[in-house]
Design an enzyme around this catalytic site. Structure first.
Site, PDB file in Angstrom:
ATOM      1  N   ASP A   1    -103.782 -23.305  33.948  1.00  0.00           N
ATOM      2  CA  ASP A   1    -103.418 -22.785  35.273  1.00  0.00           C
ATOM      3  C   ASP A   1    -104.222 -23.509  36.368  1.00  0.00           C
ATOM      4  OD1 ASP A   1    -101.736 -20.897  34.027  1.00  0.00           O
ATOM      5  OD2 ASP A   1    -103.465 -19.621  33.632  1.00  0.00           O
TER       6      ASP A   1
ATOM      7  N   HIS B   1    -103.099 -14.942  32.247  1.00  0.00           N
ATOM      8  CA  HIS B   1    -102.321 -16.159  32.002  1.00  0.00           C
ATOM      9  C   HIS B   1    -100.858 -15.818  31.741  1.00  0.00           C
ATOM     10  CE1 HIS B   1    -101.192 -20.143  30.855  1.00  0.00           C
ATOM     11  NE2 HIS B   1    -100.745 -19.701  29.683  1.00  0.00           N
TER      12      HIS B   1
HETATM   13  N1  LIG Z   1    -102.754 -20.738  26.846  1.00  0.00           N
HETATM   14  C1  LIG Z   1    -101.923 -21.649  27.326  1.00  0.00           C
HETATM   15  O1  LIG Z   1    -102.090 -22.123  28.463  1.00  0.00           O
HETATM   16  C2  LIG Z   1    -100.791 -22.153  26.502  1.00  0.00           C
HETATM   17  C3  LIG Z   1    -100.434 -21.499  25.373  1.00  0.00           C
HETATM   18  N2  LIG Z   1     -99.427 -21.955  24.588  1.00  0.00           N
HETATM   19  C4  LIG Z   1     -99.122 -21.164  23.398  1.00  0.00           C
HETATM   20  O2  LIG Z   1     -99.662 -21.827  22.254  1.00  0.00           O
HETATM   21  C5  LIG Z   1     -98.889 -21.477  21.103  1.00  0.00           C
HETATM   22  C6  LIG Z   1     -98.470 -22.727  20.359  1.00  0.00           C
HETATM   23  O3  LIG Z   1     -97.599 -23.481  21.172  1.00  0.00           O
HETATM   24  P1  LIG Z   1     -97.138 -24.955  20.721  1.00  0.00           P
HETATM   25  O4  LIG Z   1     -98.325 -25.717  20.267  1.00  0.00           O
HETATM   26  O5  LIG Z   1     -96.314 -25.501  21.815  1.00  0.00           O
HETATM   27  O6  LIG Z   1     -96.220 -24.569  19.479  1.00  0.00           O
HETATM   28  P2  LIG Z   1     -95.897 -25.443  18.174  1.00  0.00           P
HETATM   29  O7  LIG Z   1     -94.759 -24.752  17.487  1.00  0.00           O
HETATM   30  O8  LIG Z   1     -95.763 -26.873  18.545  1.00  0.00           O
HETATM   31  O9  LIG Z   1     -97.228 -25.311  17.303  1.00  0.00           O
HETATM   32  C7  LIG Z   1     -97.644 -24.106  16.755  1.00  0.00           C
HETATM   33  C8  LIG Z   1     -98.265 -24.446  15.405  1.00  0.00           C
HETATM   34  O10 LIG Z   1     -98.873 -23.270  14.881  1.00  0.00           O
HETATM   35  C9  LIG Z   1     -98.809 -23.387  13.479  1.00  0.00           C
HETATM   36  N3  LIG Z   1     -99.023 -22.067  12.877  1.00  0.00           N
HETATM   37  C10 LIG Z   1     -98.218 -20.976  12.926  1.00  0.00           C
HETATM   38  N4  LIG Z   1     -98.800 -19.943  12.287  1.00  0.00           N
HETATM   39  C11 LIG Z   1    -100.007 -20.386  11.829  1.00  0.00           C
HETATM   40  C12 LIG Z   1    -101.070 -19.788  11.116  1.00  0.00           C
HETATM   41  N5  LIG Z   1    -100.996 -18.514  10.719  1.00  0.00           N
HETATM   42  N6  LIG Z   1    -102.157 -20.536  10.852  1.00  0.00           N
HETATM   43  C13 LIG Z   1    -102.233 -21.825  11.249  1.00  0.00           C
HETATM   44  N7  LIG Z   1    -101.248 -22.449  11.944  1.00  0.00           N
HETATM   45  C14 LIG Z   1    -100.153 -21.743  12.226  1.00  0.00           C
HETATM   46  C15 LIG Z   1     -97.403 -23.923  13.224  1.00  0.00           C
HETATM   47  O11 LIG Z   1     -97.357 -24.546  11.978  1.00  0.00           O
HETATM   48  C16 LIG Z   1     -97.232 -24.903  14.379  1.00  0.00           C
HETATM   49  O12 LIG Z   1     -97.584 -26.219  13.983  1.00  0.00           O
HETATM   50  C17 LIG Z   1     -97.689 -20.659  21.624  1.00  0.00           C
HETATM   51  O13 LIG Z   1     -97.939 -19.288  21.470  1.00  0.00           O
HETATM   52  C18 LIG Z   1     -97.651 -21.050  23.099  1.00  0.00           C
HETATM   53  O14 LIG Z   1     -97.034 -20.067  23.893  1.00  0.00           O
HETATM   54  C19 LIG Z   1     -98.768 -23.116  24.855  1.00  0.00           C
HETATM   55  C20 LIG Z   1     -99.096 -23.831  25.980  1.00  0.00           C
HETATM   56  C21 LIG Z   1    -100.084 -23.374  26.932  1.00  0.00           C
HETATM   57  O1  LIG Z   2     -95.333 -21.165  29.365  1.00  0.00           O
HETATM   58  C1  LIG Z   2     -95.637 -21.053  28.156  1.00  0.00           C
HETATM   59  O2  LIG Z   2     -95.072 -20.305  27.368  1.00  0.00           O
HETATM   60  C2  LIG Z   2     -96.788 -21.865  27.683  1.00  0.00           C
HETATM   61  C3  LIG Z   2     -97.909 -21.635  28.608  1.00  0.00           C
HETATM   62  O3  LIG Z   2     -98.624 -20.658  28.501  1.00  0.00           O
HETATM   63  C4  LIG Z   2     -98.011 -22.504  29.782  1.00  0.00           C
HETATM   64  O4  LIG Z   2     -97.407 -23.585  29.828  1.00  0.00           O
HETATM   65  O5  LIG Z   2     -98.724 -22.119  30.710  1.00  0.00           O
END
Ligand SMILES: NC(=O)C1=CN([C@@H]2O[C@H](COP(=O)(O)OP(=O)(O)OC[C@H]3O[C@@H](n4cnc5c(N)ncnc54)[C@H](O)[C@@H]3O)[C@@H](O)[C@H]2O)C=CC1
Ligand SMILES: O=C([O-])CC(=O)C(=O)O
Length: 295
Positions: free
Chosen positions: A125, A152
């Site tokens: 953010d 967030h």
């Molecule tokens: N805090 C933030 O600013 C942000 C948060 N996110 C969140 O991060 C999370 C992941 O997003 P992405 O990386 O884009 O998804 P993605 O689908 O590319 O990666 C998620 C990974 O988690 C792994 N996974 C699932 N369950 C698991 C477990 N129990 N143990 C170990 N690995 C496991 C999967 O195999 C997958 O590779 C989502 O919930 C998303 O909303 C994404 C972007 C920004």
């Molecule tokens: O928007 C989403 O779901 C992933 C996230 O938290 C971000 O990009 O800030």
């Protein structure tokens, strides 16, 4: 002692790797092996970053991920509480507003909760706020630091453009300000729409996660004056029932060293915080009640 190694565990990759090596593996056999490998990866860690879980698709809110991701985060926290109870825990998985309270509840139940070591990573953010304002100001993003407080997701994300030092003068009251705030609050939605079903802000998050993790590692290794914004167990709005809140914090050897007050803000920013608090409370209560119902 300086951090010396990086360990990585991905459940899906682990499953593929294992099934590639052995043709036949029962779900129970896989689960046992996987748990052992995970525990081994976590043992003795100083810092654990959890991005595991499901990303949203267009039209979903972060809260729509609650049912899928709460179980994943809770189960991982149970393991980290057992094998690395003193590690700093960085939660990226959405909805961050609810996942961090879930980890806190797991740790409280295990008798190992240290509020100073639990962080919801909200750095993306601040990265967005800095990028968008620097674009308007014609500056490099590294020259523009915008504290982003609250939580967030959507309206819980509150950028404090009035505290962006010399870049503040480029923010014009009215439509430009409202559009800027909206873009920071809903930047994640913009990315999801653009990726059209191919996930969320994976690379942006990799950058933001690395920024926050490196800041924490620098502080753990003894550097003074390291400051970031993060979503933490916080006294700032506790009297309004909001027990977790993102704000600027100073990091130290043991995690949160000092929680800074919000400081002077404009009437508009106060309105944004007032709108954020009830939504944040709802998100936090949802995580805590879900844990109570799990018993
Ligand atoms: N805090 C933030 O600013 C942000 C948060 N996110 C969140 O991060 C999370 C992941 O997003 P992405 O990386 O884009 O998804 P993605 O689908 O590319 O990666 C998620 C990974 O988690 C792994 N996974 C699932 N369950 C698991 C477990 N129990 N143990 C170990 N690995 C496991 C999967 O195999 C997958 O590779 C989502 O919930 C998303 O909303 C994404 C972007 C920004
Ligand atoms: O928007 C989403 O779901 C992933 C996230 O938290 C971000 O990009 O800030």
């Amino acid at each position: 002692m300086p951090t010396t190694s990086l360990r990585w565990f991905n459940q899906t990759q682990d499953r593929l790797h294992r099934s590639g090596r052995r043709q036949v593996m029962s779900p129970l056999e896989y689960a046992t092996l996987s748990l052992r490998r995970l525990e081994k990866a976590l043992e003795g860690a100083d810092v654990i970053v959890i991005p595991a879980g499901v990303p949203r698709k267009s039209g979903m809110t972060r809260d729509d991920l609650f049912d899928s991701n709460a179980t994943i985060v809770r189960d991982l926290a149970k393991i980290t509480a057992k094998v690395a109870p003193k590690a700093h825990m960085l939660i990226i998985t959405n909805p961050v507003n609810s996942m961090v309270p879930i980890v806190a509840e797991v740790y409280k139940r295990a008798g190992v909760y240290d509020a100073k070591k639990l962080f919801g990573v909200s750095t993306l953010d601040a990265t967005r706020a800095s990028t968008f304002l620097s674009g308007i100001a014609g500056l490099h993003p590294s020259e523009v630091v915008v504290p982003v407080v609250g939580g967030h997701s959507g309206i819980t994300i509150v950028p404090l453009f009035s505290q962006a030092a010399s870049a503040t003068k480029f923010v014009k009251a009215g439509e430009q300000y409202e559009k800027l705030v909206h873009r920071v609050q809903f930047g994640g939605d913009e990315v999801i729409k653009a990726k059209d079903g191919a996930g969320s802000a994976t690379l942006g998050m990799a950058y933001a996660g690395a920024v926050f993790t490196n800041s924490l590692l620098r502080a753990i290794n003894g550097e003074n004056g390291v400051k970031e914004c993060a979503y933490i167990d916080s006294p700032l709005y506790r009297e309004r029932g909001v027990t977790f809140f993102a704000s600027p914090i100073s990091l130290g050897k043991n995690g949160v060293d000092k929680i800074h007050s919000i400081g002077d803000i404009t009437t508009e920013e106060q309105k944004l915080i007032d709108a954020a608090l009830p939504e944040l409370k709802k998100n936090i209560d949802k995580g805590v009640s879900w844990m109570t119902d799990c018993l």
